[in-house]
Structures are given as C-alpha cells and as structure tokens.
Motif scaffolding. Structure first.
Motif, PDB file in Angstrom:
ATOM      1  N   VAL A   1      37.992  34.313  36.827  1.00  0.00           N
ATOM      2  CA  VAL A   1      36.803  33.464  37.001  1.00  0.00           C
ATOM      3  C   VAL A   1      35.791  33.814  35.915  1.00  0.00           C
ATOM      4  CG1 VAL A   1      34.884  32.876  38.544  1.00  0.00           C
ATOM      5  CG2 VAL A   1      37.129  33.436  39.514  1.00  0.00           C
TER       6      VAL A   1
ATOM      7  N   ALA B   1      33.824  42.771  38.541  1.00  0.00           N
ATOM      8  CA  ALA B   1      33.144  41.888  37.578  1.00  0.00           C
ATOM      9  C   ALA B   1      32.764  42.632  36.309  1.00  0.00           C
ATOM     10  CB  ALA B   1      31.891  41.295  38.204  1.00  0.00           C
TER      11      ALA B   1
ATOM     12  N   ILE C   1      36.259  38.887  37.437  1.00  0.00           N
ATOM     13  CA  ILE C   1      35.171  37.914  37.193  1.00  0.00           C
ATOM     14  C   ILE C   1      34.427  38.319  35.926  1.00  0.00           C
ATOM     15  CG2 ILE C   1      32.989  37.002  38.099  1.00  0.00           C
ATOM     16  CD1 ILE C   1      34.042  37.626  40.915  1.00  0.00           C
TER      17      ILE C   1
ATOM     18  N   THR D   1      31.363  28.111  42.949  1.00  0.00           N
ATOM     19  CA  THR D   1      32.412  29.047  42.538  1.00  0.00           C
ATOM     20  C   THR D   1      33.160  29.560  43.764  1.00  0.00           C
ATOM     21  OG1 THR D   1      31.038  29.685  40.667  1.00  0.00           O
ATOM     22  CG2 THR D   1      32.847  31.167  41.222  1.00  0.00           C
TER      23      THR D   1
ATOM     24  N   ASP E   1      30.796  37.399  34.004  1.00  0.00           N
ATOM     25  CA  ASP E   1      29.501  36.701  34.072  1.00  0.00           C
ATOM     26  C   ASP E   1      28.865  36.795  32.684  1.00  0.00           C
ATOM     27  OD1 ASP E   1      26.952  35.730  34.565  1.00  0.00           O
ATOM     28  OD2 ASP E   1      26.447  37.222  36.116  1.00  0.00           O
TER      29      ASP E   1
END
Ligand SMILES: C[S@@+](CC[C@H](N)C(=O)[O-])C[C@H]1O[C@@H](n2cnc3c(N)ncnc32)[C@H](O)[C@@H]1O
Length: 300
Positions: A202, A159, A136, A123, A138
């Motif tokens: 991402v 994130a 981001i 990444t 996750d």
C-alpha cells in the motif's frame, strides 16, 4: 480582551465572575469579529475555555454555569488573543484529534485535517486485510497522521514514513511513540520514494497540492501557519503527483494499492496521471461535503 471582573470593585456593587457559558459566548463573539467564521468561533471558544480551565468535554457539559476564576480568565484572554490573530486552535494547544488518535502538532508540520480521514477510510475499505502483514509506504508523512491511523487499524502492518522535512520526520516519530506504534514503523528523511526499494502493498500520500499562485489567497490559518513545503504543488498543483506517479511501478507490488488525497478539483487530473502509467482507478473517495478528495488505484 480582558475576561476578568473589575480588579477593585466597590463591595456593594461586586460584579459576578462570568460563567463558563458566558465566557464562551464572549470569546466566540470576539473571534467572530476578528474574522473567524461563526460556527468555528463557537467551537474554538469552547476548546480554548476547556484548555484555560483544564476541563474535559464532559466537565464542561455538566457545569456550563460554573463561574470561571480570575486565573482561568487570564489564561483564556491570552489564548483568545492568539486565535484572534488567526493562529489555529490545534497550534495554540499543540495537539489535534485525528481518526481515533490524539496527535501532537508541532509548529513546522502541516496541521492534519479532518479531510485526510477520507484517505484513511478509503484505504482501509480497499485493503480489507486487517490480519495481513502489509507493507505500507506513506509519502510526505508530515505529523505522521496517516501512518499512525493506518497502523492503529491494521495490527499486523508495518509502515515506512517518508518526508523531506526533518521537522516532519521528528513529528512523525513523536506521534508514533505517543500512539505506541514505533515498533511497526520506520521514519526516513528523503525525497519521496527515491531512497527506497520496496515493494510495498500500500502506498498512501497526501502531497502538497495547492497551486503556487493560489497560496497568497489562502486563509491566514493556512498561509501563515502551515509550512510552504507542505502546501506548494507547483504551477498547476500537480507537480508532486507527477513525481510520485512516475516511480510507482518500481515501488508498488503488482497487486498493490496506491491512494492519494487530492484537492477539490484535482481528482480527474490525478486519475489521468495514474491511467497514463498503467493504473486502473479502484475508487474515488468523497469527503463529508461530497467533494472528490481521494483517488485510489491498482496496477491494471
Ligand atoms: C500536505 S502535507 C501532508 C502531511 C501529512 N501526511 C498529512 O496528511 O497531514 C505534505 C508533506 O509532504 C512533504 N514533502 C514535500 N515535498 C516532499 C518531497 N519531495 N519528498 C518527501 N516529502 C515531501 C512535506 O514536508 C509535508 O510534510
């Protein structure tokens, strides 16, 4: 296993206490006899001795011949007995090194693996924007290992870490705090991205990917200590990828990146799930053993 000297030795025949190196060798042999592979048993014995004696790596390396005390021997015996019952060292000690970080491993989350560093590495190689305010996501954060590692390398990023398990959400929050990263992350309890709007730059995920029928044959360290919710990928191991991929175009920016960890024989299948939803493969990452373990893609 009792590491101590004879508790009441005759004065003339007093047995010398074992040295640190001898204790490590004895524990390693005991663990190996209990089914732990030989090299792993050596590493584990060293880690347990360090914990029992409160030693840093350097202190142990500098004085391997120093004797261990009876109290240290007692502690080591107890730790060794747990490892011989196939409890992983990271669970016994409650922590594990991941990337450059020391993370807490709580009992109800997946023990983060070195293999997952391949996902972090791939990444980072593909985003290449250490000063950009990347968003981001996750999915399936577990201990928060991936989120913490990415945020530690991308100082302007924020994130969102999602997990269905409340234990995982708590563990992620604890590790973010431990790493000083809480102000750049939000932890959300939920089913994949369903409660989120995005869009994200991402998206990373190490979802459960073990075929349900393979779980009973996993090593005891995994089968007995990692939560089923972190392992079970359905009949063919791909159920979670299908669910996540079907929602990607809603959650990911048109120039965004998605990166999945995959099981050893799953890269082709996951790449084809992504291809079917209009994604082009950007990179397939390999672990230290040369196995394809990461599939990264962008909207085509
Ligand atoms: C293989 S573990 C990965 C944990 C962590 N990201 C790591 O790499 O160490 C998968 C994680 O997905 C979570 N999970 C499973 N099903 C989920 C779902 N439907 N929605 C969100 N999270 C889920 C599990 O609780 C578990 O923490």
């Amino acid at each position: 296993m009792d590491m101590r000297r004879d508790p009441a030795p005759a004065p003339a025949a007093q047995e010398a206490p074992p040295s640190r190196a001898q204790a490590i060798a004895q524990v390693a042999a005991y663990l190996n006899d209990s089914g732990v592979e030989a090299t792993q048993a050596q590493d584990d014995a060293r880690a347990l001795l360090r914990a029992a004696a409160g030693l840093s790596r350097l202190e142990l390396a500098m004085s391997p011949q120093a004797p261990i005390s009876d109290e240290e021997a007692d502690r080591l015996s107890r730790l060794a007995a747990r490892r011989a019952a196939r409890e992983p060292v990271s669970r016994i000690l409650g922590e594990r090194g991941f990337w450059t970080l020391d993370l807490v491993v709580s009992p109800h989350v997946l023990d983060p693996r070195a293999d997952t560093e391949t996902l972090v590495e791939t990444t980072l190689a593909l985003v290449d924007k250490s000063d950009a305010p990347l968003a981001i996501l996750d999915l399936g954060a577990g201990s928060g290992a991936i989120t913490c590692a990415l945020l530690s390398e991308l100082p302007m990023a924020h994130a969102v870490a999602v997990d269905l398990s409340p234990f995982a959400c708590a563990a992620t929050a604890e590790n973010l705090a431990r790493c000083g990263l809480s102000d750049r992350a939000t932890v959300v309890r939920g089913r994949w991205g369903e409660s989120l709007a995005g869009p994200f730059d991402v998206i990373v995920s190490n979802p459960p990917y073990v075929r349900a029928g393979d779980i009973p044959a996993l090593d005891p360290e995994v089968r007995l200590y990692d939560p089923a919710l972190a392992l079970d990928g359905g009949r063919d191991g791909l159920a979670c990828y299908r669910e996540i991929v079907s929602d990607l175009s809603r959650l990911l920016k048109p120039d965004g990146l998605v990166a999945f960890e995959v099981g050893c024989d799953q890269a082709v299948s996951v790449a084809s799930l992504l291809g079917a939803k209009g994604f082009a493969i950007a990179r397939v990452g390999r672990d230290a053993g040369g196995h394809e373990r990461v599939v990264a893609a962008r909207p085509a």
